[in-house]
Design a protein around this motif. Structure first.
Motif, PDB file in Angstrom:
ATOM      1  N   ASN A  15       0.858  -1.349  -0.140  1.00 24.87           N
ATOM      2  CA  ASN A  15      -0.388   0.277   0.248  1.00 24.87           C
ATOM      3  C   ASN A  15       0.929   1.147   0.143  1.00 24.87           C
ATOM      4  O   ASN A  15       0.618   1.827  -1.137  1.00 24.87           O
ATOM      5  N   CYS A  16       1.465   1.230   0.870  1.00 26.25           N
ATOM      6  CA  CYS A  16       2.830   2.644   0.907  1.00 26.25           C
ATOM      7  C   CYS A  16       3.840   1.927   0.616  1.00 26.25           C
ATOM      8  O   CYS A  16       4.818   3.631   0.646  1.00 26.25           O
ATOM      9  N   ASP A  25      10.426  -6.539  15.185  1.00 25.04           N
ATOM     10  CA  ASP A  25       9.922  -5.935  15.927  1.00 25.04           C
ATOM     11  C   ASP A  25       8.724  -4.625  15.218  1.00 25.04           C
ATOM     12  O   ASP A  25       7.780  -3.962  16.077  1.00 25.04           O
ATOM     13  N   THR A  26       8.900  -4.517  14.184  1.00 30.62           N
ATOM     14  CA  THR A  26       8.634  -1.999  13.809  1.00 30.62           C
ATOM     15  C   THR A  26       7.272  -2.666  12.860  1.00 30.62           C
ATOM     16  O   THR A  26       6.102  -2.258  12.791  1.00 30.62           O
ATOM     17  N   TRP A  27       7.119  -3.858  12.919  1.00 34.51           N
ATOM     18  CA  TRP A  27       5.704  -4.489  12.563  1.00 34.51           C
ATOM     19  C   TRP A  27       4.825  -4.729  13.244  1.00 34.51           C
ATOM     20  O   TRP A  27       5.014  -5.400  14.097  1.00 34.51           O
ATOM     21  N   ASN A  28       3.718  -4.565  13.565  1.00 33.69           N
ATOM     22  CA  ASN A  28       2.229  -4.500  13.871  1.00 33.69           C
ATOM     23  C   ASN A  28       1.794  -5.782  13.963  1.00 33.69           C
ATOM     24  O   ASN A  28       2.260  -6.321  12.519  1.00 33.69           O
ATOM     25  N   ARG A  29       1.620  -6.680  14.656  1.00 39.17           N
ATOM     26  CA  ARG A  29       0.868  -7.964  14.782  1.00 39.17           C
ATOM     27  C   ARG A  29      -0.524  -8.091  15.982  1.00 39.17           C
ATOM     28  O   ARG A  29      -1.080  -7.292  16.708  1.00 39.17           O
ATOM     29  N   ILE A  30      -1.488  -8.451  14.308  1.00 35.65           N
ATOM     30  CA  ILE A  30      -2.674  -7.877  15.047  1.00 35.65           C
ATOM     31  C   ILE A  30      -3.259  -9.541  14.731  1.00 35.65           C
ATOM     32  O   ILE A  30      -3.215 -10.143  14.081  1.00 35.65           O
ATOM     33  N   ASP A  31      -4.697  -9.918  15.778  1.00 34.32           N
ATOM     34  CA  ASP A  31      -5.636 -10.897  15.521  1.00 34.32           C
ATOM     35  C   ASP A  31      -7.371 -10.848  14.898  1.00 34.32           C
ATOM     36  O   ASP A  31      -7.434 -10.086  14.676  1.00 34.32           O
ATOM     37  N   VAL A  32      -6.489 -11.803  13.467  1.00 33.01           N
ATOM     38  CA  VAL A  32      -8.203 -11.493  13.066  1.00 33.01           C
ATOM     39  C   VAL A  32      -9.199 -12.947  12.720  1.00 33.01           C
ATOM     40  O   VAL A  32      -8.085 -13.931  12.881  1.00 33.01           O
ATOM     41  N   PRO A  42       2.989  -0.461  10.457  1.00 36.13           N
ATOM     42  CA  PRO A  42       3.223   0.378  11.059  1.00 36.13           C
ATOM     43  C   PRO A  42       2.575   1.687  10.412  1.00 36.13           C
ATOM     44  O   PRO A  42       2.523   2.709  11.181  1.00 36.13           O
ATOM     45  N   GLU A  43       2.851   2.412   9.627  1.00 40.97           N
ATOM     46  CA  GLU A  43       2.847   3.390   8.845  1.00 40.97           C
ATOM     47  C   GLU A  43       1.545   4.034   8.118  1.00 40.97           C
ATOM     48  O   GLU A  43       0.315   5.096   8.027  1.00 40.97           O
ATOM     49  N   CYS A  44       1.217   2.779   7.511  1.00 38.95           N
ATOM     50  CA  CYS A  44      -0.775   3.062   7.478  1.00 38.95           C
ATOM     51  C   CYS A  44      -1.957   1.419   7.688  1.00 38.95           C
ATOM     52  O   CYS A  44      -2.874   1.842   7.064  1.00 38.95           O
ATOM     53  N   THR A  45      -1.194   0.965   8.346  1.00 31.78           N
ATOM     54  CA  THR A  45      -2.022  -0.343   9.019  1.00 31.78           C
ATOM     55  C   THR A  45      -3.172  -0.521   7.815  1.00 31.78           C
ATOM     56  O   THR A  45      -3.187  -1.314   8.338  1.00 31.78           O
ATOM     57  N   SER A  46      -2.200  -1.253   6.719  1.00 30.72           N
ATOM     58  CA  SER A  46      -2.248  -2.136   6.316  1.00 30.72           C
ATOM     59  C   SER A  46      -1.808  -3.487   6.081  1.00 30.72           C
ATOM     60  O   SER A  46      -0.409  -3.924   6.730  1.00 30.72           O
ATOM     61  N   THR A  47      -2.715  -4.277   5.713  1.00 35.25           N
ATOM     62  CA  THR A  47      -2.343  -5.578   5.591  1.00 35.25           C
ATOM     63  C   THR A  47      -1.801  -6.703   4.262  1.00 35.25           C
ATOM     64  O   THR A  47      -1.824  -7.328   4.772  1.00 35.25           O
ATOM     65  N   ASN A  48      -1.580  -5.422   3.797  1.00 35.26           N
ATOM     66  CA  ASN A  48      -1.196  -5.815   1.960  1.00 35.26           C
ATOM     67  C   ASN A  48       0.047  -6.323   2.431  1.00 35.26           C
ATOM     68  O   ASN A  48       0.636  -5.058   1.469  1.00 35.26           O
TER      69      ASN A  48
END
Length: 56
Positions: A15-16, A25-32, A42-48
């Motif tokens: 995306n960006c 560690d800079t990458w965010n980790r989310i549970d979907v 971490p910049e645009c919150t995209s998971t692409n």
């Protein structure tokens, strides 16, 4: 003869364009729900993201 080392692999946000080493560690980790744990930019919150690319 010397051994050739592989270039470190990175992940890149499609995306960006943000890029960082795989597993950094800079990458965010989310549970979907229904998909499991994902990395998030971490910049645009995209998971692409594209992972495991070699950047020289």
């Amino acid at each position: 003869m010397g051994q050739k080392q592989a270039a470190p692999t990175h992940s890149r946000c499609l995306n960006c364009g943000y890029s960082a080493p795989d597993g950094d560690d800079t990458w965010n980790r989310i549970d979907v729900p229904g998909l499991g744990r994902m990395s998030q930019c971490p910049e645009c919150t995209s998971t692409n993201l594209i992972t495991g690319i070699s950047i020289n």
